[in-house]
Write a protein that holds these residues in place. Structure first.
Motif, mmCIF file in Angstrom:
data_model
loop_
_atom_site.group_PDB
_atom_site.id
_atom_site.type_symbol
_atom_site.label_atom_id
_atom_site.label_comp_id
_atom_site.label_asym_id
_atom_site.label_seq_id
_atom_site.Cartn_x
_atom_site.Cartn_y
_atom_site.Cartn_z
ATOM 1 N N PRO A 280 -27.855 90.744 19.679
ATOM 2 C CA PRO A 280 -28.040 89.752 18.613
ATOM 3 C C PRO A 280 -27.259 90.079 17.346
ATOM 4 C CG PRO A 280 -30.013 91.101 18.895
ATOM 5 C CD PRO A 280 -29.126 91.397 20.058
ATOM 6 N N LYS A 281 -27.042 91.367 17.066
ATOM 7 C CA LYS A 281 -26.296 91.736 15.859
ATOM 8 C C LYS A 281 -24.856 91.236 15.957
ATOM 9 C CE LYS A 281 -26.026 93.875 11.889
ATOM 10 N NZ LYS A 281 -24.757 93.294 11.472
ATOM 11 N N LYS A 282 -24.277 91.346 17.134
ATOM 12 C CA LYS A 282 -22.914 90.868 17.334
ATOM 13 C C LYS A 282 -22.858 89.350 17.201
ATOM 14 C CE LYS A 282 -18.937 91.596 20.373
ATOM 15 N NZ LYS A 282 -18.446 92.279 21.591
ATOM 16 N N VAL A 283 -23.838 88.680 17.763
ATOM 17 C CA VAL A 283 -23.906 87.221 17.654
ATOM 18 C C VAL A 283 -24.001 86.824 16.181
ATOM 19 C CG1 VAL A 283 -25.285 85.178 18.172
ATOM 20 C CG2 VAL A 283 -24.931 86.931 19.929
ATOM 21 N N TYR A 284 -24.852 87.525 15.444
ATOM 22 C CA TYR A 284 -25.066 87.225 14.027
ATOM 23 C C TYR A 284 -23.788 87.441 13.209
ATOM 24 C CZ TYR A 284 -26.638 88.047 9.235
ATOM 25 O OH TYR A 284 -26.780 88.023 7.877
ATOM 26 N N ASP A 285 -23.165 88.614 13.376
ATOM 27 C CA ASP A 285 -21.982 88.945 12.571
ATOM 28 C C ASP A 285 -20.849 87.952 12.803
ATOM 29 O OD1 ASP A 285 -23.148 91.109 11.353
ATOM 30 O OD2 ASP A 285 -22.358 92.590 12.758
ATOM 31 N N TYR B 233 -21.109 102.240 9.326
ATOM 32 C CA TYR B 233 -21.354 101.241 8.283
ATOM 33 C C TYR B 233 -20.283 100.153 8.323
ATOM 34 C CZ TYR B 233 -21.687 99.242 3.582
ATOM 35 O OH TYR B 233 -21.783 98.383 2.528
ATOM 36 N N ALA B 234 -19.010 100.579 8.399
ATOM 37 C CA ALA B 234 -17.900 99.625 8.375
ATOM 38 C C ALA B 234 -17.868 98.742 9.615
ATOM 39 C CB ALA B 234 -16.580 100.373 8.224
ATOM 40 N N SER B 235 -18.355 99.265 10.731
ATOM 41 C CA SER B 235 -18.277 98.509 11.988
ATOM 42 C C SER B 235 -19.310 97.406 12.085
ATOM 43 C CB SER B 235 -18.440 99.464 13.178
ATOM 44 O OG SER B 235 -19.759 100.004 13.202
ATOM 45 N N GLN B 236 -20.283 97.394 11.170
ATOM 46 C CA GLN B 236 -21.379 96.444 11.279
ATOM 47 C C GLN B 236 -21.089 95.075 10.683
ATOM 48 O OE1 GLN B 236 -24.988 98.259 9.818
ATOM 49 N NE2 GLN B 236 -24.687 100.096 11.067
ATOM 50 N N THR B 237 -20.001 94.950 9.949
ATOM 51 C CA THR B 237 -19.653 93.650 9.364
ATOM 52 C C THR B 237 -18.144 93.581 9.148
ATOM 53 O OG1 THR B 237 -20.136 92.105 7.564
ATOM 54 C CG2 THR B 237 -19.930 94.418 6.981
ATOM 55 N N PRO B 238 -17.524 92.409 9.238
ATOM 56 C CA PRO B 238 -16.084 92.315 8.985
ATOM 57 C C PRO B 238 -15.735 92.836 7.590
ATOM 58 C CG PRO B 238 -16.878 90.312 10.009
ATOM 59 C CD PRO B 238 -18.100 91.121 9.669
ATOM 60 N N CYS B 239 -14.855 93.824 7.526
ATOM 61 C CA CYS B 239 -14.455 94.406 6.248
ATOM 62 C C CYS B 239 -13.177 95.202 6.443
ATOM 63 C CB CYS B 239 -15.559 95.319 5.692
ATOM 64 S SG CYS B 239 -15.785 96.840 6.651
ATOM 65 N N ILE B 240 -12.696 95.775 5.364
ATOM 66 C CA ILE B 240 -11.554 96.679 5.424
ATOM 67 C C ILE B 240 -12.031 98.054 4.996
ATOM 68 C CG2 ILE B 240 -9.342 97.276 4.360
ATOM 69 C CD1 ILE B 240 -8.721 94.321 4.246
ATOM 70 N N LYS C 129 -16.431 86.183 21.007
ATOM 71 C CA LYS C 129 -17.268 87.322 20.622
ATOM 72 C C LYS C 129 -18.745 86.932 20.602
ATOM 73 C CE LYS C 129 -13.979 90.330 19.911
ATOM 74 N NZ LYS C 129 -13.853 91.542 20.748
ATOM 75 N N ILE C 130 -19.039 85.727 20.148
ATOM 76 C CA ILE C 130 -20.427 85.253 20.123
ATOM 77 C C ILE C 130 -20.966 85.131 21.547
ATOM 78 C CG2 ILE C 130 -21.910 83.302 19.545
ATOM 79 C CD1 ILE C 130 -19.985 82.801 17.130
ATOM 80 N N ILE C 131 -20.157 84.574 22.443
ATOM 81 C CA ILE C 131 -20.555 84.460 23.854
ATOM 82 C C ILE C 131 -20.778 85.840 24.460
ATOM 83 C CG2 ILE C 131 -19.790 83.747 26.151
ATOM 84 C CD1 ILE C 131 -18.287 81.433 24.781
ATOM 85 N N ASP C 132 -19.866 86.750 24.169
ATOM 86 C CA ASP C 132 -19.972 88.110 24.689
ATOM 87 C C ASP C 132 -21.253 88.784 24.194
ATOM 88 O OD1 ASP C 132 -18.771 90.447 26.078
ATOM 89 O OD2 ASP C 132 -18.712 91.308 24.064
ATOM 90 N N GLY C 133 -21.566 88.591 22.899
ATOM 91 C CA GLY C 133 -22.786 89.162 22.346
ATOM 92 C C GLY C 133 -24.033 88.589 22.989
ATOM 93 N N GLY C 134 -24.005 87.277 23.272
ATOM 94 C CA GLY C 134 -25.138 86.644 23.926
ATOM 95 C C GLY C 134 -25.347 87.153 25.338
ATOM 96 N N ASP D 272 -34.424 88.803 8.135
ATOM 97 C CA ASP D 272 -34.318 89.895 7.172
ATOM 98 C C ASP D 272 -32.932 89.964 6.547
ATOM 99 O OD1 ASP D 272 -36.909 90.649 7.550
ATOM 100 O OD2 ASP D 272 -36.426 92.108 9.124
ATOM 101 N N ASN D 273 -31.994 89.259 7.136
ATOM 102 C CA ASN D 273 -30.632 89.284 6.602
ATOM 103 C C ASN D 273 -30.506 88.296 5.460
ATOM 104 O OD1 ASN D 273 -29.256 91.111 8.536
ATOM 105 N ND2 ASN D 273 -29.970 89.587 9.998
#
Length: 384
Positions: free
Chosen positions: A19-24, A182-189, A9-14, A57-58
């Motif tokens: 960058p948000k995908k890489v970060y998450d 909102y839920a899609s932006q970070t790993p959560c349930i 996923k990090i490679i795909d984001g790069g 900023d995170n």
């Protein structure tokens, strides 16, 4: 290879300049490394992220433990109230989940597929991230969602239907979109309780076009949710769900009323939690009596009986629980006079329990066994 899914996923984001995908996924990778004791590797990832201007900023804590980004929960534009509640794993009470063996196996299989996402990804398999819980109220659907969140160490985002569903045309669909974004932006349930409220059959002639648009919006948002977020839906009315909604859930668990063995487990748990001692025979009697009740109902009945004994400053008696039980189920025999009501309860217990003695019936109803014998003769006479 460990953590293969996160690395991909990090490679795909790069490659996609995301960058948000890489970060998450870098944060998720750091947390997984930390959980397996690889603190130094996790620390290096966090330091690298914090050194990048795009990520400054995170909120990243300069240690192997990091805090999920504290973002504003989405809110309804009309009422200005938040449309979800947020719980970190440490905020969830650690209590054993009481399910049937088959249900527990289904939940364990679901969580394991997430834990072993690397292994599955290396074989070209996606991770199942949608779970539908259905069955009678009070049987553990909500507790199951909390259990999954705690097991996977993921934040739990619970939709608030009172603000999610708006009286303004089009606002409900907009709120659903905001919640899923909102839920899609970070790993959560993401947990949608009383799911049927927004996922009803679109061919229901009694529903207006607005609800159909809501269901269409819900379907689109589920499809676009991605694999960082686990979606759990729960409903007491599975027959009302649109067929297309069913197809979106890879795992479906029918949580039924507890069996007699499960009820015994529940009573033993209450005994330990509330420091009340139930003898083996008492647990057997109560388990027989409680068959047909939900776990939530059993908890209410039991606690009410125990509460009475505490208020009256005496030891809890089995009759306290039985009295609470009859008060809860509200049978017709409660309407008559004292003698008539007692005979109704005797008849009920004789039919409900497995060949109880007259002495046992007397103990449960706080009356002499001779009174029970006399009442049983009257019952038999009236039935002739």
């Amino acid at each position: 290879m460990k953590n293969y899914a996160e690395i991909m996923k990090i490679i795909d984001g790069g490659l996609k300049n995301d960058p948000k995908k890489v970060y998450d996924y870098s944060l998720l990778l750091a947390e997984k490394l930390r959980s397996t004791g690889e603190e130094i590797k996790a620390e290096r990832i966090l330091k690298l992220l914090s050194s990048q201007i795009a990520f400054q900023d995170n909120q990243i804590i300069g240690s192997a433990r990091y805090s999920k980004q504290a973002r504003q929960l989405p809110f309804d534009q009309e009422s200005k109230l938040e449309i979800a509640d947020y719980y970190e794993p440490y905020q969830i009470e650690n209590k054993p989940l009481i399910l049937s063996k088959s249900n527990q196996q289904q939940i364990d299989d679901f969580t394991k597929s997430y834990v072993y996402s690397d292994k599955l990804a290396s074989h070209g398999l996606d991770v199942a991230t949608t779970l539908l819980l259905f069955g009678p109220p009070g049987c553990g659907k909500t507790k199951t969602a909390f259990y999954v969140a705690q097991t996977l160490s993921l934040p739990l985002v619970i939709a608030r239907l009172d603000t999610l569903i708006s009286s303004y045309l089009g606002s409900t669909s907009k709120n659903i979109r905001l919640l899923f974004e909102y839920a899609s932006q970070t790993p959560c349930i993401l947990f949608l309780d009383e799911f049927d409220a927004v996922a009803k059959l679109r061919d229901d002639q009694h529903e207006m076009g607005e609800l159909k648009r809501v269901v269409n919006s819900l379907l689109q948002n589920i499809d676009n949710l991605g694999d960082k977020c686990i979606l759990i839906g729960a409903t007491n009315h599975d027959k009302l769900l649109d067929k297309a909604i069913w197809r979106r859930f890879a795992t479906r668990v029918h949580i039924k009323l507890p069996t007699e063995d499960m009820i015994k487990t529940v009573l033993k748990q209450y005994s330990a939690d509330l420091n009340v001692f139930f003898e083996g025979k008492q647990i057997d009697l109560l388990a027989e009596l409680f068959v047909g009740q939900s776990i939530s109902d059993i908890e209410q009945i039991t606690k009410k009986g125990i509460r009475k004994s505490i208020i009256e400053d005496r030891e809890m008696q089995l009759a306290d629980i039985v009295e609470s039980y009859f008060s809860f189920i509200q049978m017709d025999f409660e309407v008559g006079d004292i003698d008539e009501s007692r005979r109704g309860k005797i008849k009920y217990l004789m039919e409900k329990l497995n060949k109880p003695s007259r002495r046992t019936i007397g103990e449960l109803l706080r009356c002499h066994h001779n009174t029970v014998s006399s009442d049983m003769e009257k019952i038999q006479t009236n039935e002739r």
